[in-house]
Structure formats: structure tokens, C-alpha cells
Write a protein that holds these residues in place. Structure first.
Motif, PDB file in Angstrom:
ATOM      1  N   SER A 554       0.816  -1.211   0.000  1.00 34.72           N
ATOM      2  CA  SER A 554       0.000   0.000   0.000  1.00 34.72           C
ATOM      3  C   SER A 554       0.852   1.264   0.000  1.00 34.72           C
ATOM      4  O   SER A 554       0.481   2.278  -0.591  1.00 34.72           O
ATOM      5  CB  SER A 554      -0.923  -0.004   1.216  1.00 34.72           C
ATOM      6  N   ASN A 555       2.053   1.201   0.629  1.00 37.25           N
ATOM      7  CA  ASN A 555       2.907   2.391   0.723  1.00 37.25           C
ATOM      8  C   ASN A 555       4.306   2.172   0.167  1.00 37.25           C
ATOM      9  O   ASN A 555       5.073   3.130   0.068  1.00 37.25           O
ATOM     10  CB  ASN A 555       3.020   2.835   2.191  1.00 37.25           C
ATOM     11  N   THR A 556       4.680   0.932  -0.119  1.00 33.12           N
ATOM     12  CA  THR A 556       6.041   0.643  -0.547  1.00 33.12           C
ATOM     13  C   THR A 556       6.035  -0.222  -1.795  1.00 33.12           C
ATOM     14  O   THR A 556       5.071  -0.931  -2.086  1.00 33.12           O
ATOM     15  CB  THR A 556       6.828  -0.082   0.558  1.00 33.12           C
ATOM     16  N   VAL A 557       7.138  -0.138  -2.508  1.00 32.99           N
ATOM     17  CA  VAL A 557       7.415  -1.024  -3.639  1.00 32.99           C
ATOM     18  C   VAL A 557       8.736  -1.718  -3.331  1.00 32.99           C
ATOM     19  O   VAL A 557       9.759  -1.056  -3.139  1.00 32.99           O
ATOM     20  CB  VAL A 557       7.507  -0.256  -4.974  1.00 32.99           C
ATOM     21  N   THR A 558       8.704  -3.039  -3.250  1.00 34.14           N
ATOM     22  CA  THR A 558       9.895  -3.821  -2.900  1.00 34.14           C
ATOM     23  C   THR A 558      10.358  -4.600  -4.120  1.00 34.14           C
ATOM     24  O   THR A 558       9.586  -5.349  -4.714  1.00 34.14           O
ATOM     25  CB  THR A 558       9.585  -4.788  -1.750  1.00 34.14           C
ATOM     26  N   ILE A 559      11.625  -4.415  -4.477  1.00 34.32           N
ATOM     27  CA  ILE A 559      12.232  -5.122  -5.617  1.00 34.32           C
ATOM     28  C   ILE A 559      13.314  -6.029  -5.050  1.00 34.32           C
ATOM     29  O   ILE A 559      14.273  -5.552  -4.437  1.00 34.32           O
ATOM     30  CB  ILE A 559      12.826  -4.146  -6.640  1.00 34.32           C
ATOM     31  N   THR A 560      13.154  -7.342  -5.248  1.00 35.66           N
ATOM     32  CA  THR A 560      14.101  -8.332  -4.712  1.00 35.66           C
ATOM     33  C   THR A 560      14.805  -9.022  -5.876  1.00 35.66           C
ATOM     34  O   THR A 560      14.158  -9.553  -6.773  1.00 35.66           O
ATOM     35  CB  THR A 560      13.375  -9.374  -3.861  1.00 35.66           C
TER      36      THR A 560
END
Length: 648
Positions: A554-560
């Protein structure tokens, strides 16, 4: 008092350890001897049983091939049946078997060695017996069960009877094996069938009990074939206690808990019918030997401790007497020595104080000089870091320029002008990108934070993969993009890759509205550095694999970015994001890629972390702020570079 208590506790612990060691050594040695004896007994008994069964199996074959038997089953005439009865009676008497009989193809017994006795098998129906089914199916039948006519347990061996190339019936030989286990109750012996049911035992109460749980289907089959005449098959209370080094031997307890005895169980397979022969040897003698050895060692240790205590006490008394005499003689000399030592100590303290004052003055001068040198060094380091950063960031575009140039020359020679025009446009875009990199690195050197710049994540990842397309050709790549809605559909988390290692979804159309607060070029720089770092780690892998997961919260974009490489050494993790720190060979890296990516993440209000995966490999997690008005389409999945980004 405390010292004596410690000594007593140490001796008590040593006594326990010595007794435990004596018990274990004696017990293991006794168990090993007992196991060898049990193995010899089991081998001898299994060999005797196997030889008996093989001998009578040969006899059943001879009976099945006798002309009188075949004629009686084929013609069914009274004269032929009478001849077969006399032949079976004579053969059974010489072979010392229980009963020998022949069965027609419909399951009816027509002749038997006990034809003249009241409990003759003649006229009995055996179509339901497994040994008859095996013989009619052209197989040798082997079966142990309780007779339906005589109600006497026995081992049945059946052979098919051929007449003019066709099976006309079966010849059966029944053996009484009740003599085999013996009656030695001290060392029980029993034989179990393939279902784990005991049918031969030196302990009568154990017959027709199972050593393991019998499935309902098997129990129904036993009941249907009347193998044990309807006797209830209960579980033998045999509990495993301890496994031994040998796979065919272990310690078990037979009976209910409490006073139930312990045995050493040895197993041997009986070839042919698939039986298991088990022998039990009581371990009481081993326990007694271990107990006696432990008691002897314990008393011996206590005796040695008492002897040592007496010797130490006597020696201490003599030593105290000698010390008392010497103490009186040295008292006066000791007093003079202490006065001289105190004088020498005061002189040394004064000299040391003067030395410390001089050292402190010199340290202050060196500190001021070092401070001035550190300022100059910091300026040079900043300049060197900026130059190294520019070199590091321009390496990837320069390599891509070389690749596109070579491809363009080949395409022009082939006459593929449309593809060559696309490559020239890509070369122009890369030159613009190199100019932007030199301007963006000013932010890295000056630590200037950009404003609320927003960039689409899918476009940045597509451009990064496009730039590294040549290195990605040997790697199995899988990209996944997912939002909170994917938690409802586990199948949306992963899709299989195609032959080139790309996921079957286009990054240009999937999740195009997913954006993060970060400048597009700086986001591409961070992704290029993370993917290139993973590709470097995969160079030595036989089957390199690379995963890129984009999770939208909802508030973050995580790239792994994950790989199946050798992982990151534990001692390297704390320094992984320091500038100029690298574990690569000389000439293969400046140690700035991860430092630049970490700096970009911090400038954009995010973070970059690294970890080792439990199944192997390393993972780098880039977390950024998600743009407030961006959304994630439900059910979005992995994406791959467009066709223009694939190697040509």
C-alpha cells in the motif's frame, strides 16, 4: 571449605563419568558378542529352513510332471484317479511330507495321499486358496495357512500340471513345520509372513500375532482366504528401544511396560516365500556384566581417591613443618628486602611519570599533524570516489554500445535495415543515457536528495534488462510482479520461463501504472548494479538462475533480486555497501556498484539490504516509497523485456 567442596564435587563427577564409561564399554562389548551369536543362530536357522523348502519345492515339481498325475487331471477316469492316489501315497511316504494332493482346474481335489483316511482332502474345494490361483496362473505357489479340512497349519507348495501344453490342474505338497522353531523359551524364535503375521514360533502364545500394524485390506484378504482359520490377528507388544550399528539387529522390549524383558532382535530373510526369521536373545546377562564391571570400577576409583587423599595429607604435613622452619629464618631478611623494594618502586614511579609527560606532549603534536593530513586525504578520496563512480557507471553503457555496434554492422551486411535502424536508435539513447549518468553522479557525490520525482518501475526494469541482455543469455531469468491481490491467487505468483529464460508477460504492458518515488535514471542505475552483481556471482554456476520479484504494498514497492550463486560470506555482510570494498578479483570491479545503489535508495527515502537465502544464493532487497496515486492491477504476474530487448 569452598575448595574442599569443589574437590568433592569434581571427584563425584569423575566417579560418575568413570562408572558411566565402564558401563557403556562393557554393555557395548557384551551387546556386540550377543549380536554375533544371534547372527550365527539366525543364519543357521534361516539356512536350514530355506534348504527344507527348496528340497520339497523340487519334489512338488516332480509330482506335477508325473504321467499318472497328468492323466488323472486330464481324463478324470476312476482308474486314472486310483493310480494317482497310490502314486501320491507312495511319494508322500518316502518324502515324509504331510499330505500330497492334486486339484482340478475348477478347484476340486480329485486325488490325495490321504485318500483312504477319514480326513481325506479328496472332494474338497480349494479355488479360493492363493497357492491354487498361483499354480493355475503358471506360477509356483507358496502359502502358509491352516488347513480347511484337517485344521492343521502347514506350508503349501503348488506347481502347475501341464497336459498337451495346457494347464489342467495343480499339484500341491503340504509340509508340517510346527517342529521347526523348537521350544526354547529363553531365546524365542519365530517366523513372520510378508504381512508381518507370526505363523511359526517357539512361544505358542505368539502365534498368529502381528509384529506391525496390519492394514484393513490385508486383514480382509487373510479372512477371505481363510489363511489362519479366522483366528484374530492381534498386535504383539514388541516395542523398539534402541537401534544398533547393524541394520538387521536392534534392542526391543516384548510385553507391557514395567517388568517386560529386553531382547536383542536379529532378522534374516528366508528366500522364496518372502518370510522373515526373527530371533530374540535376552540381554539380562549383558546388563549383569555391565553392572558388575561398573561396581568394580567404582570401588577401584574410590579406593584410589582415598589413597591419594592419605598421601596428600601426609605430604602436606611434612611441607608445613619445613615451611615453618624456613619462615622464621627468612623473616628478618624479608623485612629488609621489602624496604629496598619500596625505595626502588618510588624511584621507578618518578621516572615513569616524567616519561609519560614527555610521551603525552609528543602524542598531541602527532595528533595535530595527523588531523591536517586527514583533511587533505579526505579531499583526495572524495575526488577519487567521484572518478571511480563515473567509470563504474559508464562501463555498462559502453559495453552495450559495443554490442549494438557489432550487431548493426552484421545487420547492414545482411540487408536487414529495419533492425539496424532500431539498433542505431538504441545507440543514440545510450549516448543520452551516458550524459545523464555524469549529471546524476553529482547527486551521489554531493548527497543531494532529488525532489518527489516519480518513475514507473516496469519501465526501469525493462531498460535495465535491455542494457544487460547479452549477459542474460546464459542465465535462466524469472521476473514476478505482484500486488496485494495476488495473495488471493497463489498461481499468480509464478509463471514458467520460456526457452530464453524470460517470463511470458511483457513488461511494457503489465503493471505500467506501478510507480515509485525515485528518478527513473537513478532507479535504472540501482537495478543495473544489483542485477550485474548477481550475474557476477553466477559466472561459476553450472545452472545459473536469477529471480526478480516486484511486490507492491500500500505504501512501498519492494524489488528483490535473488540468485542461486555461492552466497555472501558472513564476515563480508557488514561491509557490503562500503565504497571501494569488493571481493572480486583484481580488475573485475571497483567496489562501487552496491555503494551507488545504496546511496540512491537512501536519497529516495528507501533502503537497500542483503541476505543469504536458506536454500542457497543471495538476495538484495530494494525498498522504495510507492507513488500515492499508483495502483496495481489484480492478478499481475512476471514480466520480461520486450522483443526489442531480446538478444539478436
Amino acid at each position: 571449605m569452598t575448595r574442599r567442596l569443589v574437590v568433592v564435587l569434581v571427584l563425584a563427577a569423575a566417579l560418575v563419568a568413570v562408572c558411566a564409561a565402564a558401563w557403556r564399554i562393557t554393555w557395548l562389548r557384551g551387546i556386540d558378542v550377543l549380536r554375533q551369536q544371534a547372527a550365527v543362530r539366525a543364519d543357521r536357522t534361516a539356512t536350514a529352513l530355506s534348504d527344507t523348502l527348496e528340497r520339497y519345492e523340487s519334489l512338488s515339481y516332480l509330482v506335477a510332471n508325473h504321467p499318472a498325475v497328468g492323466e488323472a487331471l486330464d481324463t478324470g477316469s476312476l482308474a486314472a484317479i486310483a493310480r494317482a492316489d497310490h502314486y501320491l501315497e507312495d511319494a508322500n511316504a518316502h518324502a515324509h511330507a504331510d499330505v500330497t494332493y492334486i486339484i482340478r482346474a475348477d478347484g476340486l481335489c480329485v486325488a490325495a495321499s490321504n485318500w483312504g483316511q477319514p480326513d481325506s482332502f479328496v472332494g474338497a474345494q480349494y479355488r479360493f486358496r492363493p497357492y491354487f490361483v498361483d499354480a493355475i496362473g503358471a506360477r509356483v505357489g507358496r502359502f502358509f495357512g491352516i488347513g480347511t479340512v484337517s485344521h492343521v497349519p502347514g506350508y503349501y507348495i503348488s506347481q502347475p500340471v501341464y497336459r498337451n501344453g495346457h494347464i489342467v490342474g495343480a499339484a500341491v505338497l503340504k509340509l508340517n513345520l510346527e517342529w521347526f522353531p523348537g521350544t526354547d523359551a529363553n531365546e524365542p524364535l519365530f517366523v513372520v509372513d510378508k504381512h508381518g503375521v507370526i505363523f511359526l514360533s517357539s512361544v505358542g502364545a505368539w502365534k498368529y500375532r502381528a509384529v506391525r500394524a496390519v492394514p484393513d485390506a490385508v486383514a480382509a484378504s487373510i479372512e477371505q482366504t481363510r489363511q489362519y482359520a479366522g483366528a484374530p490377528i492381534n498386535r504383539l507388544p514388541m516395542t523398539p528401544v534402541r537401534a544398533l550399528d547393524a541394520a538387521d539387529a536392534r534392542i526391543v522390549r516384548v510385553g507391557a511396560r514395567g517388568a517386560s524383558p529386553y531382547y536383542l532382535l536379529a532378522e534374516r530373510a528366508v528366500p522364496g516365500p518372502g518370510w522373515q526369521l526373527m530371533t530374540l536373545a535376552p540381554v539380562d546377562s549383558v546388563v549383569d556384566d555391565a553392572r558388575n564391571a561398573t561396581a568394580a570400577v567404582g570401588f577401584g576409583f574410590i579406593s584410589l581417591c582415598l589413597l591419594g587423599f592419605y598421601w596428600r595429607t601426609r605430604r602436606a604435613r611434612l611441607r608445613d613443618m619445613v615451611k615453618g622452619r624456613a619462615r622464621l629464618q627468612k623473616a628478618y631478611a624479608e623485612l629488609n628486602r621489602r624496604v629496598e623494594e619500596r625505595t626502588a618502586d618510588l624511584s621507578a614511579a618518578n621516572a615513569q611519570l616524567q616519561t609519560e609527560v614527555a610521551e603525552r606532549s609528543r602524542a598531541e603534536r602527532e595528533l595535530r599533524a595527523a588531523h591536517a593530513e586527514l583533511l587533505q586525504t579526505s579531499k583526495l578520496a572524495a575526488l577519487g570516489q567521484m572518478a571511480a563512480g563515473i567509470t563504474h557507471e559508464l562501463n555498462q553503457p559502453l559495453a552495450a554500445l559495443r554490442t549494438f555496434s557489432d550487431n548493426t554492422r552484421v545487420l547492414i551486411e545482411r540487408g536487414e535495415l529495419a533492425d539496424a535502424r532500431d539498433n542505431l536508435e538504441a545507440i543514440g539513447a545510450l549516448t543520452d543515457r551516458m550524459g545523464k549518468i555524469t549529471n546524476q553522479l553529482k547527486l551521489f557525490v554531493g548527497r543531494a536528495r532529488p525532489g518527489n520525482a516519480r518513475s514507473p518501475v516496469a519501465a526501469a526494469l525493462r531498460n535495465a534488462l535491455h542494457l544487460l541482455q547479452e549477459r542474460l543469455q546464459r542465465v535462466s531469468l524469472q521476473v514476478r510482479m505482484c500486488g496485494p491481490e495476488c495473495m488471493l491467487d497463489p498461481q499468480a505468483w509464478t509463471k514458467p520461463c520460456d526457452a530464453n529464460g524470460y517470463a511470458p508477460v511483457d513488461l511494457a504492458t503489465e503493471q505500467a501504472e506501478l510507480a515509485a518515488y525515485c528518478d527513473g535514471l537513478r532507479l535504472e542505475q540501482a537495478l543495473i548494479n544489483l542485477i550485474a552483481n548477481a550475474l557476477d556471482a553466477l559466472e561459476s554456476m553450472a545452472a545459473p538462475r536469477l529471480w526478480i520479484d516486484i511486490d507492491a504494498g500500500s505504501n512501498t514497492v519492494t524489488i528483490t533480486v535473488r540468485d542461486n550463486g555461492p552466497g555472501i560470506p558472513v564476515d563480508v555482510l557488514p561491509r557490503l555497501f562500503e565504497p571501494f570494498f569488493t571481493t572480486k578479483e583484481t580488475g573485475k570491479g571497483l567496489g562501487l556498484g552496491l555503494a551507488i545503489a545504496s546511496s540512491i535508495a537512501r536519497d529516495c527515502g528507501g533502503s537497500l539490504s542483503a541476505r543469504n537465502e536458506a536454500e542457497g544464493g543471495a538476495a538484495f532487497v530494494l525498498a522504495l516509497r510507492r507513488a500515492a496515486d499508483s495502483t496495481v492491477a489484480a492478478g499481475s504476474t512476471a514480466a520480461a523485456p520486450p522483443d526489442a530487448a531480446r538478444p539478436r
